[in-house]
Design an enzyme around this catalytic site. Structure first.
Site, mmCIF file in Angstrom:
data_model
loop_
_atom_site.group_PDB
_atom_site.id
_atom_site.type_symbol
_atom_site.label_atom_id
_atom_site.label_comp_id
_atom_site.label_asym_id
_atom_site.label_seq_id
_atom_site.Cartn_x
_atom_site.Cartn_y
_atom_site.Cartn_z
ATOM 1 N N HIS A 197 -4.314 20.465 10.690
ATOM 2 C CA HIS A 197 -5.324 19.498 10.293
ATOM 3 C C HIS A 197 -6.532 20.179 9.644
ATOM 4 C CE1 HIS A 197 -3.599 16.185 13.065
ATOM 5 N NE2 HIS A 197 -3.127 16.129 11.857
ATOM 6 N N GLU A 215 11.671 -2.966 -10.532
ATOM 7 C CA GLU A 215 12.178 -1.947 -9.598
ATOM 8 C C GLU A 215 13.671 -2.107 -9.311
ATOM 9 O OE1 GLU A 215 9.618 -1.987 -6.142
ATOM 10 O OE2 GLU A 215 9.440 -4.154 -6.168
ATOM 11 N N ASP A 227 11.453 2.504 -6.006
ATOM 12 C CA ASP A 227 12.656 1.710 -5.795
ATOM 13 C C ASP A 227 13.575 1.770 -7.002
ATOM 14 O OD1 ASP A 227 12.764 0.612 -3.189
ATOM 15 O OD2 ASP A 227 10.980 -0.560 -3.655
ATOM 16 N N CYS A 256 3.443 1.888 -10.863
ATOM 17 C CA CYS A 256 2.727 2.084 -9.597
ATOM 18 C C CYS A 256 3.561 2.869 -8.581
ATOM 19 C CB CYS A 256 2.271 0.748 -9.017
ATOM 20 S SG CYS A 256 3.630 -0.385 -8.734
HETATM 21 C C1 PEP Z 1 7.927 1.325 -5.824
HETATM 22 O O1 PEP Z 1 9.008 0.914 -5.413
HETATM 23 O O2 PEP Z 1 7.805 2.198 -6.696
HETATM 24 C C2 PEP Z 1 6.687 0.773 -5.277
HETATM 25 C C3 PEP Z 1 5.511 1.108 -5.758
HETATM 26 O O3 PEP Z 1 6.799 -0.060 -4.201
HETATM 27 P P1 PEP Z 1 6.978 0.459 -2.685
HETATM 28 O O4 PEP Z 1 6.877 1.970 -2.735
HETATM 29 O O5 PEP Z 1 5.908 -0.181 -1.910
HETATM 30 O O6 PEP Z 1 8.337 -0.022 -2.371
HETATM 31 MG MG MG Z 2 9.089 -0.925 -4.235
#
Ligand code: PEP
Ligand code: MG
Length: 842
Positions: A456, A699, A723, A770
């Site tokens: 840590h 995704e 995903d 994202c």
């Molecule tokens: C993804 O699948 O890239 C995403 C941003 O969603 P999560 O990671 O929450 O499934």
């Molecule tokens: Mg996802």
């Protein structure tokens, strides 16, 4: 001689019965007690682990007889038998005799050397004398029926067993273990956790961590008591959700790996190699920091109660200190790092630790500080024996907490660090609370003899931006104070006697590094555009959950590109109501003001399940009722969430995003529900942002295949590369065995990103990403070249990604994008990106 164990809901009662029995036999018996539970707030109950320990303490070849009071005492005693070595368990008998009479009769019989059958018999008959006597006095006294254990558990005393698999990357280390303990503490239930032959009280942070449960290990949870079912349901959900820990919080190299890394490093003349923890260059004088404590002496004391009171007061003051430290850390380092001190607070509330100290005070009649110190040392020793390096390093946190209590016990202040001038700090090992007090203004760098990359303290040093090398060996502690040395935290090298040219070189590199740091900080707050004649501004936003909204702005986030709302729904026993959701969304929207806030509707299913929504088990949950599919099957939950989002929207820039859309039909269906909610709000005269953008996550490969059809219906796309990668590659993102396939840099994934971006551009909508790939500065030029307009990531990555954007031209980015689409493996892509980065730096 037969050993005896008395089990009672009350520790005092158990001790009292023992006292009577010992008095009857002039102390000739082997008696142990297991009374009460280690919960200062609610000390009444029975604990199987205590029963097991008591049995073991009086166990001999003649066996042990256990006599207990009522209700859960019976269950705890039965459970204790299951925990014992089977051979030992055969020699232990549970006796249905009443506690007081049975205990006295058994003690007398045992003291004369009778065998276990006779001792048991004597105990079982113990009430007869009393009964017969009373029958004469009171003709209504019923004849004594032989006592029997209930065949089925009494209502509210269900016994539940549950096997959980630890999914956390670093196992059940302090933070997830703390969440386990917190959850277990919410219920009226006796909960034990077993891993192999090790057993822990689920309400003890230390015992839970000392189980040494690593990723993939299975643990068995056994619960009994009125709320056993609720407790196990919540623990199951928590385990499935990695005890609310996100992988990115633990993505550190282990000590062993880091040591391997050190071995392959080039041997730079005159340098000593350690484990690099935090990047940066420093030149400056050596300053040794000894956090020495006065030696704790053991004293005999008469008034044990006043020592226990002293201990309790010190623990409570230490708790307040930690609260302050946590707040300070949250300001300086953000909520995620501050959670280190939350986990430390759990040590203070650990019943196993406190009980051991109180026991020592009572039985050894010694002073509180000595009992405390010895217990901490013993427990830290156990931590150091663990196989998992990450768990092992938590001994330092325990010692840190130990010192915090000791200062209050002995009335001293914690040693502080006074530096006469900016210097390079040398220490044997630093604790997290030592490190969080440091300032990069006067601590130029840190060198420690011990420690690992996953500690840590290392995490805190990195967050503070102080160049740090650990594991340099104890020799460094003999280096002369004030000698000028040079250090490269990126490579993990220290020059104890740098030559003039090495000094000059390091000095120049330090100045360059500092300038870069300052520029990066200032630049992080401004938008990032590519260089060259046709610059493009890329929106850089943050992924967020409800906890860290304030700090993400400090990192330079221009908004939120993904708010994962499922964190509002997980780890609890009922869904958040509309009011609670509205409050959270409004709070976030107020912080974001008019910056974009993309709220993703509930993405439950797959690895995220909750106990209260009847989520039936599925054979392939990742291919099952998850994301939008789940919401469309639970319209009321969906509508409640949409209502809350719409109500929070006036005056802000909220956008709605649907997860896991696989077909245009599904997107239309989701929008239809949204329109229905809008109509209802309109009719009720409730305002909302009528121009709110509505988009979807890309995704699933099918969504890419029909991206053109989806683009015509949506306001934006955001690519969920995590995903998308697992579904394109057909490889579970949480399965280590297929880890090599789960790489978003695989050209197969990049081609799908390209296809999605093309469809978006053609339809005139914006497209972002994202997933984790968006946080990789190496990948930034390619993603921009493929046509992305927005990158959303965990906030600490924002400065680096913005920096990468600013260092490429659109022309070069497009060329790179074209090139990677022709490559064949993720490794080739990675190598190509690295090569290009080096070229651009030169
Ligand atoms: C993804 O699948 O890239 C995403 C941003 O969603 P999560 O990671 O929450 O499934
Ligand atoms: Mg996802």
């Amino acid at each position: 001689m037969v050993g005896l164990v008395f089990v009672s809901h009350s520790a005092k009662l158990a001790e009292g019965v023992k006292e009577i029995a010992e008095q009857m036999t002039q102390g000739k018996c082997m008696i142990a007690v297991a009374g009460g539970i280690d919960d200062p707030q609610n000390p009444f109950g029975t604990d199987p682990i205590k029963v097991k320990a008591a049995i073991e303490s009086v166990y001999g070849k003649n066996g042990v007889l256990v006599i207990m009071d009522l209700g859960s005492a019976l269950l705890s005693a039965e459970m204790a038998l299951e925990f014992l070595d089977p051979e030992q368990a055969q020699n232990v008998k549970l006796c249905a005799a009443p506690l007081v009479e049975g205990a006295v009769a058994a003690a007398v019989q045992a003291s004369i050397g009778a065998n276990i059958a006779d001792v048991m018999n004597e105990a079982l008959n113990a009430l007869r004398v009393k009964s017969e006597q009373l029958a004469q006095v009171n003709t209504m006294a019923p004849p004594l029926a032989p006592s029997r254990s209930p065949a089925v558990p009494l209502p509210g005393q269900e016994k539940i067993k549950l096997t959980l698999t630890i999914l956390n990357r670093n196992g059940l280390h302090a933070r997830p273990a703390a969440n386990f303990v917190k959850a277990a503490g919410l219920f009226q239930a006796n909960i034990t956790v077993a891993k192999g032959t090790k057993i822990a009280n689920a309400k003890s942070i230390n015992q839970m961590t000392l189980l040494d449960a690593g990723q993939g290990d299975q643990i068995e949870v056994r619960a009994s008591g009125p709320q056993a079912r609720q407790a196990t349901e919540l623990l199951k959900v928590l385990a499935e959700n990695k005890f609310n820990e996100k992988d990115e919080e633990t993505a550190f190299v282990t000590l062993e790996k880091a040591a391997g890394l050190a071995d392959t490093r080039e041997n730079v003349q005159g340098a000593i190699a350690g484990i690099p923890v935090s990047a940066g260059i420093a030149v400056g004088p050596v300053a040794h920091y000894h956090s020495r404590f006065p030696e704790i002496k053991t004293r005999q004391i008469q008034d044990t109660q006043s020592e226990i009171n002293k201990l309790q007061a010190a623990v409570s003051k230490a708790g307040k200190d930690l609260e302050q430290l946590r707040n300070q850390a949250a300001q300086k380092l953000g909520a995620i790092k501050a959670a280190i001190f939350d986990a430390q607070k759990m040590f203070l509330n650990d019943p196993a630790l406190l009980d051991a100290v109180q026991d020592a005070i009572l039985t050894q009649q010694c002073n509180a500080e000595s009992a405390w110190q010895k217990s901490i040392d013993a427990m830290a020793k156990e931590y150091r024996k663990l196989t998992d390096p990450y768990l092992r390093e938590q001994a330092v946190d325990l010692i840190d907490v130990g010192r915090r209590v000791l200062v209050h016990l002995i009335g001293r202040r914690l040693p502080t660090l006074e530096l006469a001038q900016p210097a390079i700090l040398f220490a044997k090992e630093l604790t997290p609370s030592d490190t969080v007090q440091l300032s990069p203004d006067n601590v130029l760098a840190i060198c420690t003899a011990l420690g690992g990359q996953t500690s840590h303290s290392a995490i805190v040093a990195k967050a503070l931006g102080i160049p740090t090398i650990v594991g340099l060996g104890e020799d460094i502690l003999t280096w002369t104070e004030n000698d000028i040395i040079a250090l490269d935290g990126t490579q993990g090298l220290v020059w104890p006697h740098p030559t003039q040219s090495q000094l000059t070189e390091c000095q120049t590199r330090r100045e360059r590094w500092q300038t870069q740091q300052q520029q990066a900080k200032a630049l992080a707050q401004t938008p990032a555009s590519t260089m060259g004649r046709n610059p493009k501004t890329i929106k850089v936003v943050a992924n967020s959950d409800a906890h860290d909204t304030k700090t993400i702005l400090d990192y330079g986030a221009e908004g939120v590109g993904l708010f994962r709302t499922e964190f509002l729904f997980l780890g609890r026993l009922q869904a958040p109501c509309e009011k609670e959701q509205l409050q959270t969304y409004t709070q976030m929207a107020n912080i974001m003001q008019t910056r974009p806030l993309v709220i993703r509707t509930l993405d439950l299913g797959a690895d995220k399940t909750v106990p209260y929504l009847n989520m039936a088990p599925e054979n392939n949950p990742f291919l099952g009722l998850r994301g939008i599919r789940f919401c469309l099957a639970h319209i009321e939950i969906f509508k409640t969430q949409l209502r809350a989002i719409l109500k929070a929207s006036p005056g802000h820039n909220i956008k709605i995003m649907f997860p896991m859309i696989s077909t245009p039909e599904e997107f239309c269906e989701a929008k239809a529900v949204l329109n229905e909610v809008k109509q209802e709000l309109k009719s009720a005269g409730i305002p909302f942002d009528e121009n709110m953008e509505v988009g979807l996550m890309i995704e699933v490969p099918s969504a890419v295949a029909v991206a053109d059809q989806l683009a015509g219906r949506a306001d934006f796309f955001s690519i969920g590369s995590n995903d998308l990668t697992q579904y394109i590659m057909g490889a579970d993102r949480g399965n280590r065995k297929v880890n090599h396939l789960v790489n978003a840099l695989n050209p197969a994934v990049l081609r799908m990103v390209a296809q999605t971006a093309r469809a978006a551009r053609k339809a005139g909508i914006w497209v972002g990403m994202c997933g984790e790939l968006a946080a990789n500065p190496l990948a930034a030029p390619v993603l921009i070249g493929l046509g992305l307009d927005e990158l959303s990531m965990n906030a600490p990555n924002i400065p680096d990604v913005k920096n990468a954007i600013r260092h490429c031209t659109m022309h070069h980015a497009k060329k790179m994008a074209q090139t990677v689409l022709t490559l064949e493996t993720a490794k080739q892509v990675e190598a190509y990106l690295k090569l290009n980065k080096e070229k651009s730096v030169k």
